[in-house]
Motif scaffolding. Structure first.
Motif, PDB file in Angstrom:
ATOM      1  N   PRO A 131       0.887  -1.039  -0.042  1.00 51.31           N
ATOM      2  CA  PRO A 131      -0.022  -0.121   0.112  1.00 51.31           C
ATOM      3  C   PRO A 131       0.905   1.234  -0.149  1.00 51.31           C
ATOM      4  O   PRO A 131       1.974   1.470   0.820  1.00 51.31           O
ATOM      5  CB  PRO A 131      -0.922  -0.077   1.303  1.00 51.31           C
ATOM      6  CG  PRO A 131      -0.680  -1.571   1.888  1.00 51.31           C
ATOM      7  CD  PRO A 131       0.890  -2.050   1.150  1.00 51.31           C
ATOM      8  N   LEU A 132       0.383   2.288  -0.885  1.00 54.09           N
ATOM      9  CA  LEU A 132       1.320   3.361  -1.148  1.00 54.09           C
ATOM     10  C   LEU A 132       0.428   4.791  -0.716  1.00 54.09           C
ATOM     11  O   LEU A 132       1.229   5.811  -0.090  1.00 54.09           O
ATOM     12  CB  LEU A 132       1.830   3.733  -2.465  1.00 54.09           C
ATOM     13  CG  LEU A 132       2.782   2.577  -2.899  1.00 54.09           C
ATOM     14  CD1 LEU A 132       3.090   2.647  -4.335  1.00 54.09           C
ATOM     15  CD2 LEU A 132       4.036   2.218  -2.191  1.00 54.09           C
ATOM     16  N   LEU A 133      -0.765   4.500  -0.591  1.00 53.19           N
ATOM     17  CA  LEU A 133      -1.620   5.833  -0.435  1.00 53.19           C
ATOM     18  C   LEU A 133      -2.778   5.423   0.162  1.00 53.19           C
ATOM     19  O   LEU A 133      -3.556   4.227  -0.205  1.00 53.19           O
ATOM     20  CB  LEU A 133      -1.670   6.503  -1.835  1.00 53.19           C
ATOM     21  CG  LEU A 133      -2.607   7.881  -2.015  1.00 53.19           C
ATOM     22  CD1 LEU A 133      -1.916   8.856  -1.284  1.00 53.19           C
ATOM     23  CD2 LEU A 133      -2.850   8.108  -3.356  1.00 53.19           C
ATOM     24  N   GLY A 222      -1.992   1.272  -4.300  1.00 50.35           N
ATOM     25  CA  GLY A 222      -0.569   0.973  -4.264  1.00 50.35           C
ATOM     26  C   GLY A 222      -0.195   0.236  -5.290  1.00 50.35           C
ATOM     27  O   GLY A 222      -0.524   0.180  -6.346  1.00 50.35           O
ATOM     28  N   VAL A 223       1.073  -0.506  -5.111  1.00 54.27           N
ATOM     29  CA  VAL A 223       1.590  -1.595  -6.168  1.00 54.27           C
ATOM     30  C   VAL A 223       1.280  -3.144  -5.819  1.00 54.27           C
ATOM     31  O   VAL A 223       1.733  -3.127  -4.533  1.00 54.27           O
ATOM     32  CB  VAL A 223       2.886  -1.321  -6.416  1.00 54.27           C
ATOM     33  CG1 VAL A 223       3.832  -1.135  -5.275  1.00 54.27           C
ATOM     34  CG2 VAL A 223       3.413  -2.053  -7.780  1.00 54.27           C
ATOM     35  N   LEU A 232      -0.106  -1.535 -10.566  1.00 52.58           N
ATOM     36  CA  LEU A 232      -0.836  -0.689  -9.514  1.00 52.58           C
ATOM     37  C   LEU A 232      -2.210  -1.274  -9.263  1.00 52.58           C
ATOM     38  O   LEU A 232      -2.709  -1.964  -9.985  1.00 52.58           O
ATOM     39  CB  LEU A 232      -1.041   0.912 -10.079  1.00 52.58           C
ATOM     40  CG  LEU A 232       0.275   1.436 -10.519  1.00 52.58           C
ATOM     41  CD1 LEU A 232      -0.047   2.557 -11.152  1.00 52.58           C
ATOM     42  CD2 LEU A 232       1.014   1.814  -9.418  1.00 52.58           C
ATOM     43  N   TYR A 233      -2.716  -1.091  -8.146  1.00 51.02           N
ATOM     44  CA  TYR A 233      -4.045  -1.665  -7.796  1.00 51.02           C
ATOM     45  C   TYR A 233      -4.786  -0.497  -6.917  1.00 51.02           C
ATOM     46  O   TYR A 233      -4.300   0.516  -6.443  1.00 51.02           O
ATOM     47  CB  TYR A 233      -3.791  -2.850  -6.804  1.00 51.02           C
ATOM     48  CG  TYR A 233      -3.316  -2.637  -5.375  1.00 51.02           C
ATOM     49  CD1 TYR A 233      -4.518  -2.565  -4.473  1.00 51.02           C
ATOM     50  CD2 TYR A 233      -2.130  -2.600  -4.924  1.00 51.02           C
ATOM     51  CE1 TYR A 233      -4.134  -2.208  -3.137  1.00 51.02           C
ATOM     52  CE2 TYR A 233      -1.788  -2.091  -3.754  1.00 51.02           C
ATOM     53  CZ  TYR A 233      -3.034  -2.271  -2.764  1.00 51.02           C
ATOM     54  OH  TYR A 233      -2.457  -1.936  -1.447  1.00 51.02           O
ATOM     55  N   THR A 234      -6.131  -0.719  -6.822  1.00 54.35           N
ATOM     56  CA  THR A 234      -7.028   0.157  -6.057  1.00 54.35           C
ATOM     57  C   THR A 234      -7.864  -0.600  -5.387  1.00 54.35           C
ATOM     58  O   THR A 234      -8.523  -1.509  -5.881  1.00 54.35           O
ATOM     59  CB  THR A 234      -7.878   1.042  -7.046  1.00 54.35           C
ATOM     60  OG1 THR A 234      -6.917   1.933  -7.717  1.00 54.35           O
ATOM     61  CG2 THR A 234      -8.975   1.826  -6.121  1.00 54.35           C
ATOM     62  N   ASP A 235      -7.995  -0.607  -4.131  1.00 53.64           N
ATOM     63  CA  ASP A 235      -8.553  -1.323  -3.396  1.00 53.64           C
ATOM     64  C   ASP A 235     -10.301  -0.948  -3.547  1.00 53.64           C
ATOM     65  O   ASP A 235     -10.650   0.049  -2.666  1.00 53.64           O
ATOM     66  CB  ASP A 235      -8.527  -1.511  -1.773  1.00 53.64           C
ATOM     67  CG  ASP A 235      -9.263  -2.381  -0.718  1.00 53.64           C
ATOM     68  OD1 ASP A 235     -10.303  -2.886  -1.468  1.00 53.64           O
ATOM     69  OD2 ASP A 235      -8.961  -2.472   0.236  1.00 53.64           O
TER      70      ASP A 235
END
Length: 710
Positions: A131-133, A222-223, A232-235
């Motif tokens: 997770p990055l953000l 995040g990635v 890249l991914y989005t939850d």
């Protein structure tokens, strides 16, 4: 509370923070609800029966809940069904446990989740997230400023830009495509990755912003690394709360829509930018990035956008696990006649859809994971690559197959004595017999038959045809004159080189009289040597203009266009001289058949030409090394059976390793009628019988031995 919930036991209370929200209508028209666990951000889709049980959970007894549901609704359930649902809630930590029983339950769950270092490395090597953000605050700030992109006016603008970009590009399409070769360098590679990063970031924010638009929280962005490949991914798991199918489809497709919109504006901008890095960057955004997105993200067989678009469009959650479970049940019922209840009740058309989708996904994943395994093997050094390839094949391909076979082994005696099981066993025995029994005792190889002594005569240099002494099919003797040619230019060059040599000889003869000639003696000697070499070369070319038969044979394939008095160009074919009294056969076999061919005890050549009888022959020689080139007549470009391509010299190069075999006709076959040139056919080599499994093992062993050098 640990263990299975008994029918008459007291039920633990539900956790207070759970939410039960209205869900979308099921694909069969039944109402659904969504049970949300906010602590773990997990969602569970439940049906009418489960909802009615939850509504009466405060009763506290399984029997009492079942009676209340039966009394107050049209449903008819028993205490066991309530107990099964209670066990489901317990397994997913949705009940509030207390006391020693609750503590023991948690300890058991922690113990079950413990992994060895090898298991941890295996799971985290295959897939892990960073997770990055936490984007909710950013999305709340962005959405009011970007809400206009969801308007109808923006859709009209985008459509107009797409039409304008298409029109402008059609007027300079070749120049647009010519931008692509400029990226085959380090600068182009950097531009590509920057464009890809921009497109994928916009893709993920498309998902996130659309989810925020419909009131869903986005916990992280995040990635993710899948087999060491970053994505890249989005939850967007909170989209489970939405009951509108249209909204869920919009969120699933927002990433692709964002990239397509970016591609439209990039294609339009390309028409107005000057050549340079910026124009090259927008070219990438207008072409390769969104094409790759459509090729990968739209696939419904992996859990990317295409999978969620299909599930939301059909209104089927968890499509893959449900389809896999239903197809496994159907396969066991088909093979063993099991009478077990299906995982879920489906209408007829959805049954076949689930079965077809499961098989397509299994086949797609088989070839995809096999390709990834080979890619991983070649990407790393051999020892690590071999280990990682084994992990890929074992985890993604062999493990699911082994799990299903384990279920088959535990079916019990009653299942194996049913008629379907007998048919399955019979087919299995036949299949094993086909693989193991040595029934294949020959090898077929593409081949051609030709004269052993065979000469194609070409014109060595441009010349004039003076005499033409032979006809097609005429017998010729070794040294017999076939054609005489002449070249005035060659004669002039020969005379000129002779004069140059005489001049240098004169200078050397009088060097004692002239001081300057004496000083140039070494230079003159070199010039004399060069003039002599040139004269000898021209004389040799003159002798080549006298075409003679290289051996006793028959003149074939005369150039019908050549006429006496005509000038012919260098390299032009004149004729073929062949000795038909001695023939040989040239065949090519694949690497995996080489060992068996070495044990061949007989062979037969079958010509492709109608009317020619088969020719018995024997193996005379097998080349030790693979053939670098193959005859054009046997190459796939000319209708032959060997897959080949042309090299820079327009020679046929085989795509895979083939080995040349020389065979000679048996004595009783020598009375065959003569034929001009070469003739294509195939050779059947009788080899010791072997089964398909043995051949496969031998081929795999060959590959392993070839790749075993570390």
């Amino acid at each position: 509370m640990a263990g299975v919930v008994e029918a008459a036991s007291a039920l633990a209370p539900l956790r207070e923070e759970l939410h039960c929200l209205p869900g979308p209508q099921g694909f069969d028209g039944a109402p659904t609800w969504t049970l949300h666990d906010p602590a773990n951000n997990r969602f569970f889709r439940i049906g009418w029966q489960e909802f009615e049980i939850l509504a009466r959970w405060a009763v506290g007894q399984t029997e009492a809940i079942a009676q209340a549901v039966n009394r107050e609704t049209t449903l008819h359930i028993d205490a066991d069904q309530v107990g099964e649902f209670a066990q489901f809630l317990l397994n997913h930590n949705l009940l509030r446990l207390s006391g020693d029983a609750g503590l023991q339950r948690l300890r058991q769950q922690v113990a079950m989740r413990k992994q060895s270092w090898a298991q941890w490395l295996l799971h985290n090597y295959l897939f892990f997230k960073i997770p990055l953000l936490k984007p909710d605050a950013l999305l709340a700030w962005l959405y009011p400023r970007l809400a206009w992109i969801y308007s109808g006016q923006f859709a009209v603008l985008l459509m107009g830009c797409a039409l304008l970009a298409g029109f402008l590009l059609s007027r300079q399409w070749e120049r647009f495509l010519a931008t692509f070769p400029h990226f085959f360098n380090w600068s182009g590679l950097a531009q590509y990755f920057l464009a890809l990063m921009l497109a994928k970031t916009l893709h993920e924010f498309g998902h996130a912003l659309t989810a925020h638009r419909y009131g869903c929280r986005v916990p992280t962005m995040g990635v993710a690394f899948m087999v060491m490949y970053p994505m890249l991914y989005t939850d967007a798991s909170e989209t489970w709360k939405l009951s509108s199918r249209r909204q869920r489809v919009a969120i699933a497709g927002a990433g692709i829509a964002a990239e397509l919109g970016l591609a439209v504006f990039a294609a339009l901008a390309w028409n107005f930018l000057a050549d340079g890095p910026l124009r090259s960057g927008v070219f990438l955004l207008a072409t390769s990035t969104w094409i790759m997105t459509l090729a990968i993200n739209l696939s419904p067989f992996m859990r990317f956008d295409g999978y969620y678009l299909l599930g939301d469009w059909l209104g089927i959650e968890n499509l893959q696990p449900r389809a896999f479970a239903y197809n496994r049940w159907h396969l066991r019922r088909l093979l063993f006649g099991l009478e077990q209840a299906p995982p879920e009740s489906l209408p007829k058309r959805w049954q076949w859809f689930f079965i077809g989708y499961a098989w397509c996904t299994w086949l797609y994943r088989f070839f995809l994971f096999l390709g990834i395994a080979l890619l991983v093997y070649h990407f790393f050094f051999k020892l690590l690559g071999l280990l990682m390839m084994a992990v890929e094949v074992g985890w993604f391909i062999l493990r699911p197959i082994w799990s299903e076979l384990a279920v088959w082994r535990n079916l019990g005696f009653d299942a194996w004595i049913k008629p379907q099981s007998r048919i399955t066993l019979l087919l299995l025995i036949v299949g094993i017999a086909v693989l193991v029994v040595p029934w294949q005792g020959h090898v077929l190889a593409p081949a051609l038959i030709k004269a052993e002594r065979y000469a194609e005569i070409y014109l060595p240099t441009a010349a004039r045809l003076d005499t033409w002494q032979v006809k097609t099919g005429q017998a010729v003797k070794s040294g017999e004159l076939l054609a005489q040619l002449s070249s005035r230019e060659l004669d002039f060059q020969a005379r000129n080189s002779a004069l140059e040599g005489q001049l240098v000889e004169w200078q050397l003869a009088y060097q004692g009289l002239e001081q300057n000639l004496n000083q140039r003696r070494q230079v003159l000697l070199k010039e004399l040597e060069s003039a002599g070499a040139k004269q000898a070369g021209f004389r040799h070319q003159q002798t080549q203009l006298t075409i003679q038969a290289p051996f006793d044979g028959v003149a074939l394939d005369l150039n019908q266009q050549a006429q006496v008095g005509q000038w012919l160009k260098e390299g032009e074919a004149l004729l073929i001289v062949a000795d038909p009294g001695s023939q040989l056969i040239e065949a090519y076999v694949a690497e995996e058949d080489l060992q068996a061919v070495g044990q061949a005890d007989s062979a037969v050549f079958y010509p492709d030409q109608p009317g020619m009888s088969p020719i018995s022959c024997r193996v005379e020689r097998i080349d030790q090394g693979g053939a670098a080139r193959v005859p054009a007549m046997l190459a796939s470009m000319h209708g032959g059976a060997i897959a080949a391509r042309f090299d820079a010299q327009q020679q046929a190069v085989p795509e895979s390793a083939v080995y040349r075999i020389i065979l000679r006709p048996e004595a009783e076959s020598q009375n065959l009628p003569h034929f001009p040139g070469e003739r294509r056919g195939s050779v059947r080599l009788d080899t010791p019988a072997s089964g398909l499994l043995r051949r496969f093992v031998r081929q795999v062993t060959t590959v392993l031995v070839r790749e075993s050098g570390f």
